[in-house]
Structures are given as C-alpha cells and as structure tokens.
Design a protein around this motif. Structure first.
Motif, PDB file in Angstrom:
ATOM      1  N   VAL A 283      35.328  47.861  51.158  1.00 41.55           N
ATOM      2  CA  VAL A 283      34.268  48.048  50.164  1.00 41.55           C
ATOM      3  C   VAL A 283      34.801  47.801  48.764  1.00 41.55           C
ATOM      4  CG1 VAL A 283      32.651  49.676  49.128  1.00 41.55           C
ATOM      5  CG2 VAL A 283      33.003  49.672  51.595  1.00 41.55           C
ATOM      6  N   GLU A 284      34.220  46.835  48.096  1.00 36.45           N
ATOM      7  CA  GLU A 284      34.536  46.542  46.700  1.00 36.45           C
ATOM      8  C   GLU A 284      33.364  47.004  45.843  1.00 36.45           C
ATOM      9  OE1 GLU A 284      35.614  42.746  43.752  1.00 36.45           O
ATOM     10  OE2 GLU A 284      35.444  42.478  45.930  1.00 36.45           O
ATOM     11  N   ILE A 285      33.589  48.028  45.024  1.00 35.96           N
ATOM     12  CA  ILE A 285      32.507  48.611  44.230  1.00 35.96           C
ATOM     13  C   ILE A 285      32.122  47.677  43.084  1.00 35.96           C
ATOM     14  CG2 ILE A 285      31.830  50.561  42.788  1.00 35.96           C
ATOM     15  CD1 ILE A 285      32.101  51.261  45.712  1.00 35.96           C
ATOM     16  N   PRO A 286      30.835  47.289  42.991  1.00 38.37           N
ATOM     17  CA  PRO A 286      30.389  46.446  41.874  1.00 38.37           C
ATOM     18  C   PRO A 286      30.163  47.293  40.632  1.00 38.37           C
ATOM     19  CG  PRO A 286      28.544  46.917  43.315  1.00 38.37           C
ATOM     20  CD  PRO A 286      29.745  47.592  43.927  1.00 38.37           C
ATOM     21  N   CYS A 287      30.809  46.965  39.534  1.00 36.11           N
ATOM     22  CA  CYS A 287      30.728  47.794  38.324  1.00 36.11           C
ATOM     23  C   CYS A 287      30.356  46.967  37.108  1.00 36.11           C
ATOM     24  CB  CYS A 287      32.066  48.495  38.095  1.00 36.11           C
ATOM     25  SG  CYS A 287      32.606  49.491  39.480  1.00 36.11           S
ATOM     26  N   GLU A 288      29.372  46.129  37.252  1.00 31.40           N
ATOM     27  CA  GLU A 288      28.926  45.310  36.124  1.00 31.40           C
ATOM     28  C   GLU A 288      27.477  44.912  36.360  1.00 31.40           C
ATOM     29  OE1 GLU A 288      30.612  41.114  37.988  1.00 31.40           O
ATOM     30  OE2 GLU A 288      31.644  42.064  36.304  1.00 31.40           O
ATOM     31  N   PRO A 289      26.743  44.554  35.316  1.00 32.43           N
ATOM     32  CA  PRO A 289      25.343  44.161  35.473  1.00 32.43           C
ATOM     33  C   PRO A 289      25.199  43.031  36.488  1.00 32.43           C
ATOM     34  CG  PRO A 289      25.869  44.434  33.156  1.00 32.43           C
ATOM     35  CD  PRO A 289      27.166  44.528  33.902  1.00 32.43           C
ATOM     36  N   GLY A 290      24.226  43.174  37.377  1.00 30.20           N
ATOM     37  CA  GLY A 290      23.990  42.152  38.387  1.00 30.20           C
ATOM     38  C   GLY A 290      24.910  42.256  39.580  1.00 30.20           C
ATOM     39  N   GLY A 291      25.855  43.206  39.537  1.00 25.50           N
ATOM     40  CA  GLY A 291      26.760  43.364  40.662  1.00 25.50           C
ATOM     41  C   GLY A 291      26.036  43.895  41.888  1.00 25.50           C
ATOM     42  N   GLU A 292      26.503  43.498  43.051  1.00 28.42           N
ATOM     43  CA  GLU A 292      25.860  43.914  44.290  1.00 28.42           C
ATOM     44  C   GLU A 292      26.919  44.320  45.297  1.00 28.42           C
ATOM     45  OE1 GLU A 292      22.743  42.080  47.603  1.00 28.42           O
ATOM     46  OE2 GLU A 292      22.916  41.187  45.618  1.00 28.42           O
ATOM     47  N   LEU A 293      26.677  45.436  45.964  1.00 23.92           N
ATOM     48  CA  LEU A 293      27.629  45.931  46.949  1.00 23.92           C
ATOM     49  C   LEU A 293      27.668  44.993  48.152  1.00 23.92           C
ATOM     50  CD1 LEU A 293      29.537  48.258  47.775  1.00 23.92           C
ATOM     51  CD2 LEU A 293      27.583  49.319  48.898  1.00 23.92           C
ATOM     52  N   GLU A 294      28.849  44.456  48.415  1.00 22.06           N
ATOM     53  CA  GLU A 294      29.036  43.590  49.571  1.00 22.06           C
ATOM     54  C   GLU A 294      29.384  44.466  50.767  1.00 22.06           C
ATOM     55  OE1 GLU A 294      28.551  40.389  49.764  1.00 22.06           O
ATOM     56  OE2 GLU A 294      28.106  40.083  47.639  1.00 22.06           O
ATOM     57  N   VAL A 295      28.474  44.537  51.728  1.00 20.27           N
ATOM     58  CA  VAL A 295      28.672  45.402  52.884  1.00 20.27           C
ATOM     59  C   VAL A 295      29.039  44.572  54.100  1.00 20.27           C
ATOM     60  CG1 VAL A 295      27.618  47.121  54.380  1.00 20.27           C
ATOM     61  CG2 VAL A 295      27.002  47.022  51.975  1.00 20.27           C
ATOM     62  N   PRO A 296      30.157  44.849  54.733  1.00 13.94           N
ATOM     63  CA  PRO A 296      30.535  44.094  55.930  1.00 13.94           C
ATOM     64  C   PRO A 296      29.558  44.356  57.059  1.00 13.94           C
ATOM     65  CG  PRO A 296      31.958  45.996  55.664  1.00 13.94           C
ATOM     66  CD  PRO A 296      31.128  45.906  54.419  1.00 13.94           C
TER      67      PRO A 296
END
Length: 654
Positions: A504-517
C-alpha cells in the motif's frame, strides 16, 4: 503456566488511544452508593428447552480481580424451574452481579456435574431474570477476560461494561435473543448468530446428553492446558483460545440442535464478533477508533453516507457509539472543520477528541477537500476547533494523530513529510519534529517517552525524543524489514510494533488515488522495533496487507488486515503470556487468521478495557460503480487482555 491477566499502565501513545479507567492501585474510585434497602430477584432456569427443577442457583458478586467473586445467596429452583433471591442492601450500585446454576433435573434427565449454566445480571437488582444456554454463552464470551475457573472479578469500567455486553445478544429478563442480534447488520448478515447458536446447542446437548460433553470440555481446553470442568467455564475459556480445537468443538453440536440456525462447517476459530453500524447510514469508511473513560467508542469517517457515488463527499462527522446502552446509540457530531478524516483519531488526558482531516472524497464529489487541518471536540461532542479546523503548522494530508503521555499532540503529515507537535494541546505554539519523514503515516510513543513515526514511502520508522529531536541512528529500517509500513503501536517493554502492508502506497497529494492490489494472496508482515532501533520482522497469523496494529494488556499483538476479512493475532514480547513462548509467533491460524465474514477491508484496530478487539470496516470490496466506503465497526468479544489507562504527567514544551 499461564500468566495472570495484565492491565498495562504505559505511557505509549498507542495505548492512549484507548485511554480507560486504571486499576484500583493507580486511580482510586469511590463506589456508588448502595440501594437503601434490599431488592428481590425472581427468575427461571431452563436447559434443553425444559425447566430445571431442584437446581442450585448461586447469586454471585464479582470481585476486584479475576477469580475473587463472592457468593451472596443460594436458592433451589421449584418444579417450574423458578427461584427467588434477595439482593442485600449493602451491595454497591456499580457492583456486577451474576448467577451460576448447577445440578437439578431438566425434563427427565438429571444434569451432570459438567453442566453449569450462568447469566450476567450486571446492574440488575430487581425484577425477573432468566438463565439458560443462551445467557451462558453470552456471559462467558463477554466476561472471558475476568474469569478464573468461572469466578469473575475485575476493575471499572472494564468489568462493568463486559457485564452489560451480553444484552446485545440476549435479553436478560427473558433469556431470548435480541432483535439487534437477530437482524442486520448481524443475524443472517454474518456467521456470528450461527456460531452463537452452535455453542448454545452444545451446552444444551450436554444437558440432554445428546453429545459427548467430556469431549467438548477436552476441546475447550485452553492453550496452557487448563481444562474447563463445566460448560460455563468452557464458555469463558474458548474466547481466549478460539482456534485451539475448532473441529473437535464442532463435532459436539448435536444433530438436532436446540437452537438454529447452526454452523454447517467449523469456523477458523470459536470467537464471537458483533457488528455495529448505527442506523446503517452513519458510518461511511471509519478509519480508526478510540475509547473514552466510560468505554464508549469514538470513530471518524472518511466520507458522508450516500447511495449515489457522485455524492460521496468528505466525511463531516465524528461518531460516538455506546455499545452498553439500550439501543446501542450512535451519535454524530459535526463542525470544527471536519473534512474527510482518515486514520487519525485520539483522546487526550482531558478526554477531548482530536481528529486529523486527510480529505477523503468520492471521485465525483464537487467539493474539493482542504486536507490541511485538525479538529478538536469536547467530551460531550461540542466542536472546540474553528470552522476550518486548526491550521497551525504545516498540516498537509494528516493521518495518524496521538496524544502522548505529556499531553502533547503529534500529527503525522503525509503531504509535507513531517510531524507537527501541539505542545500541551496548544496549536498556536506548534513545533515541527526535526526530520523529513517520507509520507509520514502513524505515531506511537514507547515507555521511555520516545516517539516513533512510520514513513510509508521510505519503508522506515523515525524516532524522536519527547521534544521532537531525532534519536541516535534514526531513521530505522529499510524495505527488507519494514516494507511500506502503516500502523504503529507500543508495548510495556519499550518496543514499538509496526504493520508492514508490503503493497500500500498512501497517496498524499491532490488527485492522488489509493492503488489497491487485487491479489489477496499478497501477505504482509509486522516488525518489532526495539528501544535501541533493532528491528525483527515476523510473518504468518493470516496477515494479508496489514494496516492497523494494537498491543493488548498481555503485550500480545493484534493486526487489522486490509484484505481477506480476517483479524491476526501474534505473540508479543511478554513470552509468559504467549502460548508458544516465542516472540512473534502466530496465535491465529496461518492461512485464515481469525476469519469473519462481517469484516470488510479493515484499517484501525484497538483493544478496550473489557478485553474486546474493535476493528474499523473502512472499505468494501464492491463494483467501482457503488459506494465503496465501509459501513461500521466490528468487535471480537473477550478475545484480548484488557488495556488500562496510562498515567498522565505535566506537558513538556517541545
């Protein structure tokens, strides 16, 4: 030999999340006044569907420690299974009463010495009560952490709340299942009711001699070799060793069960889990939770509820659940700048509720979250922060937030790669810990007063002293030891424990999206970071993309998994409380963990003062066109050693 139950008093920030009443040695409590006169209890005992006549009913007063109960009165049941007893005037109003039943004749069968029924009366002092197999199971699981050989005792509020938990399953007046337990989100929605009925049917089978009760008691033997002598004792031991002998326990469900539906297949473990979701439209992606001194549950919410995915916008409520009150009320509080809170929620020494606003929102919501604030609420839910929240310090996409033992508030900012500190809870005097922490995620404080912060992007843990200065050799670890870490918690030895998602790479910026395996076979790990920074990594116990992590009163470890609908349980550093005696050894099953179909994708996990394990159902596995945010909280009853309230000292100025 198994160690005695522990109520750990620690300065750990992870334990501060569950700040609860301390043992009597730490915090003196005045007993509530006793009723001015004695009161009458009348009741009925049934087993196998029949009244139990000539049975011995013992009214018990729970003691101050497990195994220290006192018998107040004994009575025999009449031909209808009825009894009458007097509650003495000197019994304190906050004392816990329960009853046990042995002997007697049900129908034409004499109950054997291995059959013992029980019921938790809690604060009931008068009127009618019931004792049967259902009350036995409900009381045993709820009060498991306060029992020694079936004798109950413990401290406030853990014992008192545990004595009230059975009412969520069984009406103490009638002995019948409650509407809450029989309907959504429980009932046929999960496997809990079938598990409960299976256990109650086993007890009924022991009474009716339609199963092998001795074999059941053998199967209920705990991990330390303690064999229950009776069915009541078995119900207090099974929650502490749920995956010990699942097949053998299942074999004793009678072919014609007294209660239905029952399980068709054995579970991964004989645990009981209840789900709370308020009115079904309150929780929407709860990320984490915390407890107040009454044992009530505060939880944040990623988003506002909506059945239209285009209207799923940032969560603007924080919720308070009282699972011990009639109706299990969930109250929402708004204002104070709440704006899509993620993982961060914590109570300080004044029981104020701190919430970090990460800014979660649906893809089509017209509202753009600010993701730059912290909210604060009084114990009664009144917003104490401004309408935009506290903006002091470079707050950016904040996640973990914790109140340390000195009353300072530590905020992990995923967007600005830092930790902001509010000294003594004062935002205007903010300080910044002296380090760049790539995608800072969660915070914990160890017993030495040092603070540790997970860095999701760099696969490390950063350590600071209580003033925010880096510890020698910080940061600690690398991707081989701490792959993409998320949650962190501390134990009573000065260790901190980290959940390694691995993916899990946490998105921490506008427009970021959690990439779920999508591959649920991806398993993560956990790691112990010792006080000196030494790291040891452990796997197994059903861990599948670990997220939240908690340490119980025996210093054992509980992990919430973002995949696989399971809870993981592993040995911690106190080896005498661990079945294998090995640090990091798995307690829950390797492949499944404690699997439960009422779980979704879980993030937060915490332990309360009653020995319950609570998880946040954060996200659903559903088609993308629907609202994917999770819908409530799940509690595993009596499974963990209770947590005590940490000591609080004078704030330290960073």
């Amino acid at each position: 030999m198994r160690a005695s139950r522990l109520l750990v008093i620690t300065a750990a920030a992870s334990v501060l999340v569950g700040s609860l009443m301390a043992p009597n040695a730490a915090v003196s409590q005045e007993r509530e006044a006793a009723p001015p006169s004695s009161q009458q209890l009348t009741g009925a005992v049934r087993a196998g569907g029949s009244p139990v006549r000539a049975a011995t009913v013992q009214l018990m007063l729970a003691g101050d420690a497990p195994g220290t109960a006192t018998m107040l009165q004994s009575a025999a049941t009449d031909a209808a299974g009825s009894f009458r007893m007097t509650v003495p005037a000197g019994v304190p109003a906050d004392a816990v009463l329960y009853a046990t039943v042995t002997g007697g004749i049900a129908g034409k069968r004499q109950l054997g010495p291995d059959v013992e029924l029980a019921a938790s009366f809690g604060d009931i002092r008068s009127g009618r009560v019931a004792i049967n197999e259902l009350t036995t199971v409900a009381a045993g699981y709820s009060l498991a952490q306060f029992a020694v050989s079936g004798s109950l005792g413990g401290t406030s509020p853990g014992l008192q709340n545990a004595a009230l938990m059975p009412r969520n399953m069984v009406d103490p007046r009638t002995g019948q299942l409650t509407k809450f337990f029989q309907g959504a989100p429980n009932g046929s929605s999960t496997e809990a009711l079938a598990t409960f009925n299976s256990l109650a049917s086993i007890v009924a089978g022991c009474a009716e001699k339609t199963n092998d009760c001795a074999a059941f008691l053998d199967a209920a033997t705990d991990a330390w070799g303690v064999r229950p002598a009776t069915t009541w004792q078995a119900m207090t031991l099974l929650p502490t060793n749920p995956s010990g002998h699942p097949l053998e326990v299942m074999a004793q469900v009678p072919r014609k069960p007294a209660y239905s539906p029952v399980r068709s297949e054995p579970p991964a473990g004989w645990y009981l889990a209840l789900k709370f979701w308020g009115n079904g439209r309150q929780y929407n992606g709860p990320g984490n939770l915390a407890f107040d001194s009454h044992g009530r549950v505060w939880a944040n919410a990623n988003a506002n509820w909506s059945n239209n995915p285009k209207k799923v916008c940032p969560g603007q409520d924080v919720f308070l659940l009282d699972p011990y009150a009639p109706g299990q009320p969930v109250t929402g509080y708004s204002g104070g700048g709440l704006d899509g809170s993620g993982f961060g929620i914590s109570l300080d020494a004044q029981e104020r509720v701190w919430v970090s606003n990460f800014g979660f929102t649906g893809e089509f919501c017209p509202i753009e979250p600010t993701s730059n604030s912290v909210s604060l609420f009084a114990p009664d839910g009144t917003a104490l922060s401004p309408d935009d929240g506290f903006l002091d310090g470079p707050i950016s996409w904040p996640q973990g937030i914790k109140s340390d033992a000195n009353g300072n508030i530590w905020i992990a900012n995923c967007g600005d790669d830092n930790v902001v500190i509010y000294p003594g809870g004062d935002p205007s005097g903010f300080a910044i810990a002296d380090a760049t922490i790539p995608s800072a995620f969660d915070v914990a404080q160890n017993t030495e007063g040092n603070v540790f912060v997970t860095a999701n992007a760099s696969s490390q843990v950063y350590g600071f002293d209580s003033t925010g200065q880096p510890l020698p050799n910080s940061p600690f670890g690398d991707a081989s030891l701490l792959p993409m870490p998320l949650g962190v918690a501390s134990d009573s030895f000065g260790n901190v424990w980290v959940s390694n998602s691995g993916v899990v790479e946490i998105p921490c910026e506008p427009g970021g999206e959690l990439e779920v395996p999508t591959d649920i076979r991806l398993h993560g790990s956990m790691a112990r970071v010792a006080a000196d920074g030494t790291i040891t990594r452990f796997g197994g116990a059903g861990m599948t993309v670990p997220w939240g992590i908690a340490v119980d009163g025996d210093d054992n470890i509980w992990v919430a998994n973002f995949f696989g609908e399971r809870l993981s349980h592993l040995c911690g550093a106190r080896v005498e409380t661990c079945p294998s005696g090995q640090i990091g050894a798995e307690i829950s099953p390797t492949q499944s963990g404690y699997a439960f179909n009422g779980l979704q994708r879980n993030t937060g996990v915490q332990i309360d003062a009653s020995g319950n394990v609570w998880l946040a159902n954060n996200w659903k596995t559903v088609p993308e066109a629907r609202n994917q945010y999770g819908d409530g909280l799940v509690v595993f009853l009596g499974a963990a050693a209770p947590i005590g309230m940490p000591l609080v000292s004078t704030p330290v100025q960073p």
